[in-house]
Scaffold this motif. Structure first.
Motif, PDB file in Angstrom:
ATOM      1  N   VAL A  94      51.618  23.028  -9.588  1.00 20.04           N
ATOM      2  CA  VAL A  94      51.030  21.636  -9.342  1.00 20.04           C
ATOM      3  C   VAL A  94      49.388  22.097  -8.953  1.00 20.04           C
ATOM      4  N   GLN A  95      49.525  22.691  -7.850  1.00 19.02           N
ATOM      5  CA  GLN A  95      48.023  23.149  -6.993  1.00 19.02           C
ATOM      6  C   GLN A  95      47.341  24.074  -8.073  1.00 19.02           C
ATOM      7  N   ASP A 147      43.398  14.136 -11.257  1.00 28.14           N
ATOM      8  CA  ASP A 147      43.361  12.618 -11.867  1.00 28.14           C
ATOM      9  C   ASP A 147      44.458  12.691 -12.917  1.00 28.14           C
ATOM     10  N   GLY A 148      45.395  13.675 -12.865  1.00 29.08           N
ATOM     11  CA  GLY A 148      46.566  13.841 -13.877  1.00 29.08           C
ATOM     12  C   GLY A 148      46.286  14.820 -15.054  1.00 29.08           C
ATOM     13  N   ALA A 149      45.062  15.301 -15.137  1.00 29.42           N
ATOM     14  CA  ALA A 149      44.411  16.061 -16.387  1.00 29.42           C
ATOM     15  C   ALA A 149      44.878  17.680 -15.972  1.00 29.42           C
ATOM     16  N   LEU A 150      45.319  18.423 -16.931  1.00 27.38           N
ATOM     17  CA  LEU A 150      45.516  19.794 -16.956  1.00 27.38           C
ATOM     18  C   LEU A 150      44.082  20.542 -16.746  1.00 27.38           C
ATOM     19  N   VAL A 151      44.062  21.414 -15.742  1.00 25.65           N
ATOM     20  CA  VAL A 151      42.778  22.170 -15.617  1.00 25.65           C
ATOM     21  C   VAL A 151      43.146  23.432 -15.440  1.00 25.65           C
ATOM     22  N   LEU A 152      42.534  24.354 -16.098  1.00 24.31           N
ATOM     23  CA  LEU A 152      42.824  25.759 -16.086  1.00 24.31           C
ATOM     24  C   LEU A 152      41.441  26.631 -15.786  1.00 24.31           C
ATOM     25  N   ASP A 153      41.475  26.845 -14.342  1.00 18.87           N
ATOM     26  CA  ASP A 153      40.120  27.507 -13.921  1.00 18.87           C
ATOM     27  C   ASP A 153      40.749  28.895 -13.205  1.00 18.87           C
ATOM     28  N   ALA A 154      39.924  29.221 -12.217  1.00 20.98           N
ATOM     29  CA  ALA A 154      40.056  30.613 -11.681  1.00 20.98           C
ATOM     30  C   ALA A 154      41.469  30.789 -10.919  1.00 20.98           C
ATOM     31  N   ARG A 155      42.114  29.592 -10.444  1.00 19.51           N
ATOM     32  CA  ARG A 155      43.309  29.568  -9.966  1.00 19.51           C
ATOM     33  C   ARG A 155      44.378  30.120 -11.020  1.00 19.51           C
TER      34      ARG A 155
END
Length: 106
Positions: free
Chosen positions: A55-56, A62-70
């Motif tokens: 989850v983190q 806002d409920g959107a899936l985000v793929l970043d550096a994490r």
């Protein structure tokens, strides 16, 4: 949310945690020595930690899936775990990869 509501929520949560702890302490030892509860007690923290990490890592707020550096750091940690690296090395590698991707602007 006003201050009173926050304090009521904190006190209710604390009372709930205390009751859960008290319930766990009142379970007879013979129940806890069975294989099923032992396995469950070993797997629940792992599942909760995995869910928290997922989850983190992927929640954009806002409920959107985000793929970043994490996500890159999580991927590096997964590879290290598959290769059976020691836990501290897994954490250090995840941190280093995440920091590296962020430094590169990702």
């Amino acid at each position: 949310m006003n201050g009173t509501a926050v304090w009521i929520a904190i006190l209710l949560t604390a009372a709930g945690c205390y009751l859960v702890k008290l319930t766990g302490l009142s379970v007879p030892p013979t129940v806890l020595e069975r294989p099923g509860p032992r396995r469950l007690a070993a797997l629940i923290p792992v599942a909760l930690l995995a869910a928290l990490i997922a989850v983190q890592t992927a929640d954009g707020g806002d409920g959107a899936l985000v793929l970043d550096a994490r996500a890159a750091g999580l991927g590096a940690a997964m590879v290290a775990l598959v290769l059976r690296a020691p836990f501290l090395l897994v954490v250090a590698l995840a941190v280093a990869v995440t920091a590296g991707v962020r430094a590169l602007g990702g």
